[in-house]
Design an enzyme around this catalytic site. Structure first.
Site, PDB file in Angstrom:
ATOM      1  N   SER A 149       1.003  -1.041   0.083  1.00  0.00           N
ATOM      2  CA  SER A 149      -0.162   0.086  -0.007  1.00  0.00           C
ATOM      3  C   SER A 149       0.995   1.400  -0.089  1.00  0.00           C
ATOM      4  O   SER A 149       2.254   1.152   0.381  1.00  0.00           O
ATOM      5  CB  SER A 149      -0.689  -0.045   1.257  1.00  0.00           C
ATOM      6  OG  SER A 149      -1.473   1.128   1.419  1.00  0.00           O
ATOM      7  N   TYR A 162      -2.216  -0.963  10.546  1.00  0.00           N
ATOM      8  CA  TYR A 162      -2.007  -1.246   9.059  1.00  0.00           C
ATOM      9  C   TYR A 162      -0.698  -0.492   8.060  1.00  0.00           C
ATOM     10  O   TYR A 162       0.056  -1.480   7.622  1.00  0.00           O
ATOM     11  CB  TYR A 162      -3.361  -0.565   8.375  1.00  0.00           C
ATOM     12  CG  TYR A 162      -3.480  -0.446   7.000  1.00  0.00           C
ATOM     13  CD1 TYR A 162      -4.209  -1.899   6.509  1.00  0.00           C
ATOM     14  CD2 TYR A 162      -2.915   0.200   5.954  1.00  0.00           C
ATOM     15  CE1 TYR A 162      -4.302  -1.898   5.286  1.00  0.00           C
ATOM     16  CE2 TYR A 162      -3.665   0.062   4.593  1.00  0.00           C
ATOM     17  CZ  TYR A 162      -4.149  -1.157   3.971  1.00  0.00           C
ATOM     18  OH  TYR A 162      -4.080  -1.310   2.885  1.00  0.00           O
TER      19      TYR A 162
HETATM   20  P1  NAP Z   1     -11.632  -5.547   0.108  1.00  0.00           P
HETATM   21  O1  NAP Z   1     -12.621  -5.418  -0.852  1.00  0.00           O
HETATM   22  O2  NAP Z   1     -12.049  -5.622   1.611  1.00  0.00           O
HETATM   23  O3  NAP Z   1     -10.979  -7.140  -0.194  1.00  0.00           O
HETATM   24  C1  NAP Z   1     -10.297  -7.855   0.710  1.00  0.00           C
HETATM   25  C2  NAP Z   1     -10.397  -9.108   0.597  1.00  0.00           C
HETATM   26  O4  NAP Z   1      -9.573  -9.901   1.395  1.00  0.00           O
HETATM   27  C3  NAP Z   1     -12.038  -9.639   0.988  1.00  0.00           C
HETATM   28  O5  NAP Z   1     -12.531 -10.318   0.203  1.00  0.00           O
HETATM   29  C4  NAP Z   1     -11.804 -10.346   2.239  1.00  0.00           C
HETATM   30  O6  NAP Z   1     -12.715 -11.078   2.509  1.00  0.00           O
HETATM   31  C5  NAP Z   1     -10.468 -10.958   2.064  1.00  0.00           C
HETATM   32  N1  NAP Z   1      -9.972 -11.325   3.338  1.00  0.00           N
HETATM   33  C6  NAP Z   1      -9.938 -10.805   4.368  1.00  0.00           C
HETATM   34  N2  NAP Z   1      -9.206 -11.364   5.482  1.00  0.00           N
HETATM   35  C7  NAP Z   1      -9.183 -12.518   4.874  1.00  0.00           C
HETATM   36  C8  NAP Z   1      -8.250 -13.987   5.546  1.00  0.00           C
HETATM   37  N3  NAP Z   1      -8.012 -13.897   6.758  1.00  0.00           N
HETATM   38  N4  NAP Z   1      -8.164 -14.953   4.486  1.00  0.00           N
HETATM   39  C9  NAP Z   1      -8.513 -14.691   3.320  1.00  0.00           C
HETATM   40  N5  NAP Z   1      -9.120 -13.737   2.801  1.00  0.00           N
HETATM   41  C10 NAP Z   1      -9.342 -12.652   3.761  1.00  0.00           C
HETATM   42  O7  NAP Z   1     -10.527  -4.618   0.169  1.00  0.00           O
HETATM   43  P2  NAP Z   1      -9.430  -4.327  -1.093  1.00  0.00           P
HETATM   44  O8  NAP Z   1      -9.359  -2.551  -1.088  1.00  0.00           O
HETATM   45  O9  NAP Z   1      -9.918  -4.811  -2.439  1.00  0.00           O
HETATM   46  O10 NAP Z   1      -8.027  -4.664  -0.580  1.00  0.00           O
HETATM   47  C11 NAP Z   1      -7.086  -5.808  -1.068  1.00  0.00           C
HETATM   48  C12 NAP Z   1      -5.871  -5.516  -0.572  1.00  0.00           C
HETATM   49  O11 NAP Z   1      -5.399  -4.164  -1.287  1.00  0.00           O
HETATM   50  C13 NAP Z   1      -5.660  -5.388   0.845  1.00  0.00           C
HETATM   51  O12 NAP Z   1      -4.365  -5.974   1.364  1.00  0.00           O
HETATM   52  C14 NAP Z   1      -5.560  -3.793   1.093  1.00  0.00           C
HETATM   53  O13 NAP Z   1      -4.859  -3.700   2.323  1.00  0.00           O
HETATM   54  C15 NAP Z   1      -4.798  -3.457  -0.038  1.00  0.00           C
HETATM   55  N6  NAP Z   1      -5.146  -1.961  -0.293  1.00  0.00           N
HETATM   56  C16 NAP Z   1      -6.279  -1.547  -0.585  1.00  0.00           C
HETATM   57  C17 NAP Z   1      -6.320  -0.180  -0.855  1.00  0.00           C
HETATM   58  C18 NAP Z   1      -7.620   0.412  -1.045  1.00  0.00           C
HETATM   59  O14 NAP Z   1      -7.748   1.801  -1.171  1.00  0.00           O
HETATM   60  N7  NAP Z   1      -8.807  -0.170  -1.235  1.00  0.00           N
HETATM   61  C19 NAP Z   1      -5.069   0.634  -0.839  1.00  0.00           C
HETATM   62  C20 NAP Z   1      -3.869  -0.020  -0.660  1.00  0.00           C
HETATM   63  C21 NAP Z   1      -4.053  -1.305  -0.568  1.00  0.00           C
HETATM   64  P3  NAP Z   1     -14.097 -11.061   3.164  1.00  0.00           P
HETATM   65  O15 NAP Z   1     -14.739 -10.025   2.651  1.00  0.00           O
HETATM   66  O16 NAP Z   1     -14.947 -12.371   3.172  1.00  0.00           O
HETATM   67  O17 NAP Z   1     -13.552 -10.635   4.853  1.00  0.00           O
END
Ligand code: NAP
Length: 255
Positions: A149, A162
């Site tokens: 991130s 985080y």
């Molecule tokens: P998201 O839509 O919440 O997706 C995260 C996914 O990870 C969800 O499907 C969740 O499942 C799954 N997950 C959570 N805990 C888990 C576990 N213990 N085992 C397996 N799967 C698990 O969020 P996103 O924004 O796409 O995030 C994806 C990645 O990008 C993350 O690592 C996040 O930190 C990173 N990121 C996001 C942003 C942003 O602005 N969105 C920015 C920088 C980095 P459930 O829904 O079933 O819990």
């Protein structure tokens, strides 16, 4: 034009939502067979359904990335389905507010909440990477991308554990890249800025305009824009790229 990931076997964690779903779909579009792994099997199946509707092929797998047996079973199921593993996107992650109260200053965070974030974001990436590399060795090559991130490069007010977890993902990525380069396994990190996914829903609602004001491109990113960078990093076009932390943040970290 030829497809970037034709005939590759791929594994994506967090594939049931947001960035993981968009990347699983983009990998399938580029010719990979994709194992869509998520904590929620239903959500992983939804991604698979969309993939198949677009002409792609894959499987849906339930996984908890904090549990080593579960991770081992996920990698084994991928290999059973596709005969091996070529590329992996270790993307499952949670924000501090998904493990307890939001808006806390660091000294007010409980050890339980801190550990819960580290377990998914850091230990989860380590466990996936470990078992993926062990499988890729059998193939003699591989490419892995871990989701860090911009919070892996910068601090973040009330970011809880985080930013620490994401800085550590970059450290893990660099070490794995150095350790496994001689085994023809590339390991990189992607550093998304603020992306429109369920994870950022709360912060977009509470102070979306303030965030956008800090982004040179004056908008949130789309999950598909991260997916394209990940596809490239996993492809042979990135053959000399390893140990890097690629930002895709609309210029946020440039200032
Ligand atoms: P998201 O839509 O919440 O997706 C995260 C996914 O990870 C969800 O499907 C969740 O499942 C799954 N997950 C959570 N805990 C888990 C576990 N213990 N085992 C397996 N799967 C698990 O969020 P996103 O924004 O796409 O995030 C994806 C990645 O990008 C993350 O690592 C996040 O930190 C990173 N990121 C996001 C942003 C942003 O602005 N969105 C920015 C920088 C980095 P459930 O829904 O079933 O819990």
């Amino acid at each position: 034009m030829s497809k970037l990931l034709e005939g590759k076997s791929a594994l994506v964690t967090g594939a049931g939502s947001g960035i993981g779903r968009a990347t699983a779909l983009a990998m399938a579009r580029e010719g990979a067979w994709v194992a869509c792994a998520d904590l929620s099997l239903d959500n992983a199946k939804q991604t698979l359904k969309r993939m198949e509707a677009a002409g792609g092929q894959g499987v849906a797998i339930q996984v908890d990335v904090t549990d080593e047996d579960s991770v081992k079973a996920m990698v084994a199921a991928t290999v059973d389905a596709f005969g091996g593993l070529d590329i992996a996107f270790n993307n499952a992650g949670i924000a501090g507010h998904q493990a307890g109260p939001s808006g806390l200053k660091l000294a007010d965070v409980s050890l339980e909440q801190f550990n819960a974030v580290m377990a998914v974001n850091l230990t989860g990436v380590f466990l996936c990477l470990k078992h993926e590399v062990q499988e890729m060795r059998r193939r003699g090559a591989g490419a892995i991308v871990n989701t860090a991130s911009i919070a892996g490069l910068l601090g973040l007010r009330t970011g809880n554990a985080y930013p620490a977890s994401k800085h550590a993902v970059i450290g893990l990525t660099k070490t794995a890249a150095a350790d496994h380069a001689d085994e023809h396994i590339r390991v990189n990190a992607i550093c998304p800025g603020y992306i429109e996914t369920p994870m950022t829903e709360e912060s977009r609602e509470r102070h979306g305009n303030r965030i956008i004001a800090r982004v040179p491109m004056s908008r949130f990113g789309e999950p598909e824009e991260i997916a394209e960078a990940v596809v490239f990093l996993c492809s042979d076009r990135a053959s000399f790229v390893t140990g890097s932390a690629w930002t895709a943040d609309g210029g946020y970290s440039a200032l």
